[in-house]
Design an enzyme around this catalytic site. Structure first.
Site, short mmCIF file in Angstrom:
data_model
loop_
_atom_site.label_atom_id
_atom_site.label_comp_id
_atom_site.label_asym_id
_atom_site.label_seq_id
_atom_site.Cartn_x
_atom_site.Cartn_y
_atom_site.Cartn_z
N GLU A 1 0.82 -1.22 0.00
CA GLU A 1 0.00 0.00 0.00
C GLU A 1 0.85 1.27 0.00
OE1 GLU A 1 -3.61 0.33 -0.06
OE2 GLU A 1 -2.74 2.25 -0.62
N LYS B 1 5.11 4.56 -9.95
CA LYS B 1 3.80 4.48 -9.28
C LYS B 1 2.67 4.34 -10.31
CE LYS B 1 5.40 7.20 -5.32
NZ LYS B 1 5.58 8.58 -4.83
N GLY C 1 1.87 7.36 -0.58
CA GLY C 1 2.19 7.44 0.86
C GLY C 1 1.05 7.01 1.75
P1 NAP Z 1 15.88 6.01 3.75
O1 NAP Z 1 15.55 7.04 4.76
O2 NAP Z 1 16.97 6.25 2.79
O3 NAP Z 1 16.16 4.64 4.55
C1 NAP Z 1 16.67 3.51 3.92
C2 NAP Z 1 17.08 2.50 4.99
O4 NAP Z 1 17.48 1.30 4.36
C3 NAP Z 1 18.26 2.96 5.85
O5 NAP Z 1 18.06 2.56 7.17
C4 NAP Z 1 19.46 2.21 5.26
O6 NAP Z 1 20.45 1.87 6.23
C5 NAP Z 1 18.80 0.94 4.77
N1 NAP Z 1 19.47 0.37 3.62
C6 NAP Z 1 19.53 0.88 2.36
N2 NAP Z 1 20.22 0.06 1.55
C7 NAP Z 1 20.63 -0.97 2.31
C8 NAP Z 1 21.39 -2.14 2.05
N3 NAP Z 1 21.88 -2.41 0.85
N4 NAP Z 1 21.60 -3.01 3.09
C9 NAP Z 1 21.10 -2.73 4.31
N5 NAP Z 1 20.36 -1.66 4.62
C10 NAP Z 1 20.15 -0.78 3.62
O7 NAP Z 1 14.58 5.65 2.88
P2 NAP Z 1 13.05 5.95 3.23
O8 NAP Z 1 12.69 7.34 2.87
O9 NAP Z 1 12.74 5.44 4.57
O10 NAP Z 1 12.33 5.03 2.11
C11 NAP Z 1 12.24 3.65 2.27
C12 NAP Z 1 11.31 3.09 1.20
O11 NAP Z 1 10.03 3.66 1.34
C13 NAP Z 1 11.75 3.41 -0.24
O12 NAP Z 1 11.38 2.35 -1.07
C14 NAP Z 1 10.92 4.64 -0.57
O13 NAP Z 1 10.71 4.81 -1.94
C15 NAP Z 1 9.63 4.28 0.13
N6 NAP Z 1 8.77 5.41 0.47
C16 NAP Z 1 9.30 6.48 1.11
C17 NAP Z 1 8.46 7.53 1.46
C18 NAP Z 1 8.96 8.75 2.15
O14 NAP Z 1 8.22 9.69 2.33
N7 NAP Z 1 10.22 8.77 2.60
C19 NAP Z 1 7.09 7.46 1.15
C20 NAP Z 1 6.60 6.32 0.51
C21 NAP Z 1 7.45 5.29 0.16
P3 NAP Z 1 21.32 3.01 6.97
O15 NAP Z 1 20.32 3.75 7.81
O16 NAP Z 1 22.30 2.28 7.80
O17 NAP Z 1 21.91 3.85 5.89
N1 HSE Z 2 9.78 10.57 -2.91
C1 HSE Z 2 8.42 10.15 -2.90
C2 HSE Z 2 7.53 11.35 -3.10
C3 HSE Z 2 8.10 9.49 -1.59
O1 HSE Z 2 8.02 12.48 -2.96
O2 HSE Z 2 6.35 11.17 -3.42
C4 HSE Z 2 6.73 8.87 -1.56
O3 HSE Z 2 6.63 7.77 -2.40
#
Ligand code: NAP
Ligand code: HSE
Length: 432
Positions: free
Chosen positions: A130, A206, A135
């Site tokens: 989801e 998306k 988001g």
């Molecule tokens: P983020 O802040 O960059 O966090 C990524 C995490 O994954 C970090 O803890 C990192 O470890 C770990 N990681 C990355 N590569 C790794 C590897 N090869 N081995 C082990 N650990 C690894 O990313 P995020 O914003 O939380 O996003 C996570 C997912 O949710 C992505 O797919 C993104 O597209 C999706 N998403 C994000 C949002 C948003 O608003 N941020 C919204 C919807 C969906 P370290 O902490 O040690 O570097």
């Molecule tokens: N980078 C993405 C955005 C996070 O700005 O919409 C949510 O998928």
């Protein structure tokens, strides 16, 4: 009845930190919903020494994926790392080990979603995603469940929070692109590589997911025509406003004569349309169907807590089934492949901004080129005369025209001596 549910987190950044916090702080609420306690049993990260937004016990952290994937206490693997690899490998490994998966990873689901779901169906496990689109705004579950009796006709979405945040600030405050992007990064909205946001790559992932679910046909990100927001300037926002439009990065999918058109690009949207008023990090997806008509989903599209809301909902869904030993039915059956329409077959209206020499006969030369290609002009305005430099800006709004003709016209117009440069070409999206 299973007595507890174990979670393995792959990644603990913006979203993973939010999920860990909510599992801890809303533990009683979640236990009440599930019928058993839900606890984190392992957390994979790259750097165990890094400061985190949530203080989980140090003993849970590891840099070895097998500590999570092969941990017998882990029933559900929650992938929140992002990127295609190694996330895809870990998801497939988890499924092959009979673990359920929750992921927010649009890249993996856009490129490999149908294969992962087929693998999960064979193993009798659930893969829920989801949070991968919009988001905190529910859209995947409604497409798979609530609208299942419908044939989807069109999808119009603002499905990237970062770019909508940037465009809103540029339109309303005249802000500088780079400054606002930095703000969006600090707020945790942007992807780890923000090129994915500003070049429309994230929105294309998306849209591929939504199109696959909506049209029940395999649509991948490679099928999506894509343009980002980096060519937009303050002038475009100014002229669009004068003409009664907002500029949005739209993701559009439509069924046309049995084929599907899928595209992501900046578009002029009439001011009075609801989607034109979706500002900041908010997302909106309007689905037009044969039975329900137009349905609009609207809400926060990025950020730790909204995204956590979607991830935890998936976790609770799977946990409930686990506790009651219920095997969920596969969520999606795809029909045969469907033709993707090339962009050259698009017919729409266009906004053209041209920088030209300020001298007699310029308009006539441009109109001659457009006329030869069957492009008719709805309105034309001359803006921003720079008398000293003898330059002027012309903004043209066309009637509906073929994309192939418009691209050819632009090529010929840019060759005219009287044209200094093509400022921008933006498609205009009209609603019935
Ligand atoms: P983020 O802040 O960059 O966090 C990524 C995490 O994954 C970090 O803890 C990192 O470890 C770990 N990681 C990355 N590569 C790794 C590897 N090869 N081995 C082990 N650990 C690894 O990313 P995020 O914003 O939380 O996003 C996570 C997912 O949710 C992505 O797919 C993104 O597209 C999706 N998403 C994000 C949002 C948003 O608003 N941020 C919204 C919807 C969906 P370290 O902490 O040690 O570097
Ligand atoms: N980078 C993405 C955005 C996070 O700005 O919409 C949510 O998928």
């Amino acid at each position: 009845m299973k007595e507890s549910v174990g979670i393995g987190l792959l990644g603990m950044g913006v979203v993973g930190g939010g999920v860990a916090r909510v599992i801890s702080q809303k533990g009683h609420h979640i236990q009440h919903l599930v019928g058993a306690p839900v606890a984190i049993e392992g957390i994979l990260v790259r750097d165990v020494g890094r400061a985190r937004s949530f203080d989980a016990p140090a003993s849970l952290f590891t840099t070895n994926p097998n500590d999570v994937l092969h941990n017998p206490k882990v029933d559900i693997v929650v992938e929140l790392m992002g990127g295609e690899y190694p996330a895809l490998d870990y998801i497939q490994k988890a499924v092959s080990l009979g673990k359920h998966v929750v992921t927010a990873n649009k890249e993996v689901m856009a490129k490999h979603g149908p294969d992962i779901l087929a693998q999960a169906a064979k193993k009798g496990v659930q893969v829920l995603f989801e949070a991968s689109v919009a988001g905190g705004t529910p859209i995947i579950a409604p497409l798979l469940r609530d609208l299942v009796a419908n044939d989807v006709l069109t999808i119009h979405g603002i499905i990237n929070g970062t770019t909508n945040y940037i465009l809103t600030k540029m339109a309303q405050e005249g802000s500088d692109f780079g400054d606002v992007l930095k703000e969006a990064q600090e707020l945790g909205y942007a992807e780890s590589d923000p090129t994915n946001d500003v070049e429309g790559i994230d929105a294309a992932y998306k849209l591929a997911i939504l199109s696959t679910l909506g049209f029940r046909a395999r649509v991948s990100d490679a099928d999506v025509y894509r343009e980002g927001i980096t060519k937009l300037t303050g002038l475009d926002f100014q002229y669009a406003k004068e003409l009664g439009y907002a500029i949005k990065l739209l993701a559009i999918a439509a069924k046309v004569d049995g084929s599907i058109q899928v595209r992501v690009h900046p578009a002029l949207v009439p001011d009075h349309v609801m989607i034109a008023k979706v500002d900041g990090v908010l997302n909106a997806v309007e689905i037009q169907t044969d039975l329900a008509g137009r349905v609009l989903f609207h809400g926060p599209g990025a950020g730790d807590m909204p995204t956590t809301s979607a991830v935890v909902a998936d976790l609770v869904d799977i946990s409930r089934n686990l506790v009651r030993n219920v095997v969920a039915a596969p969520p999606l059956r795809l029909s045969r492949d469907i033709r993707i329409r090339p962009m050259s077959e698009l017919e729409t209206k266009y906004y053209m901004r041209l920088n030209v020499a300020e001298r007699p006969g310029v308009f006539a030369q441009i109109l001659t080129v457009l006329g030869r290609l069957g492009i008719s002009i709805a309105s034309a305005i001359q803006k921003e005369n720079d008398e000293e430099a003898q330059r002027a800006e012309i903004v043209l709004m066309t009637h509906r025209a073929k994309e192939s003709s418009v691209q050819e016209a632009l090529r010929l117009i840019s060759d005219l001596d009287v044209v200094n440069s093509i400022g921008n070409l933006i498609r205009v999206e009209e609603w019935d």
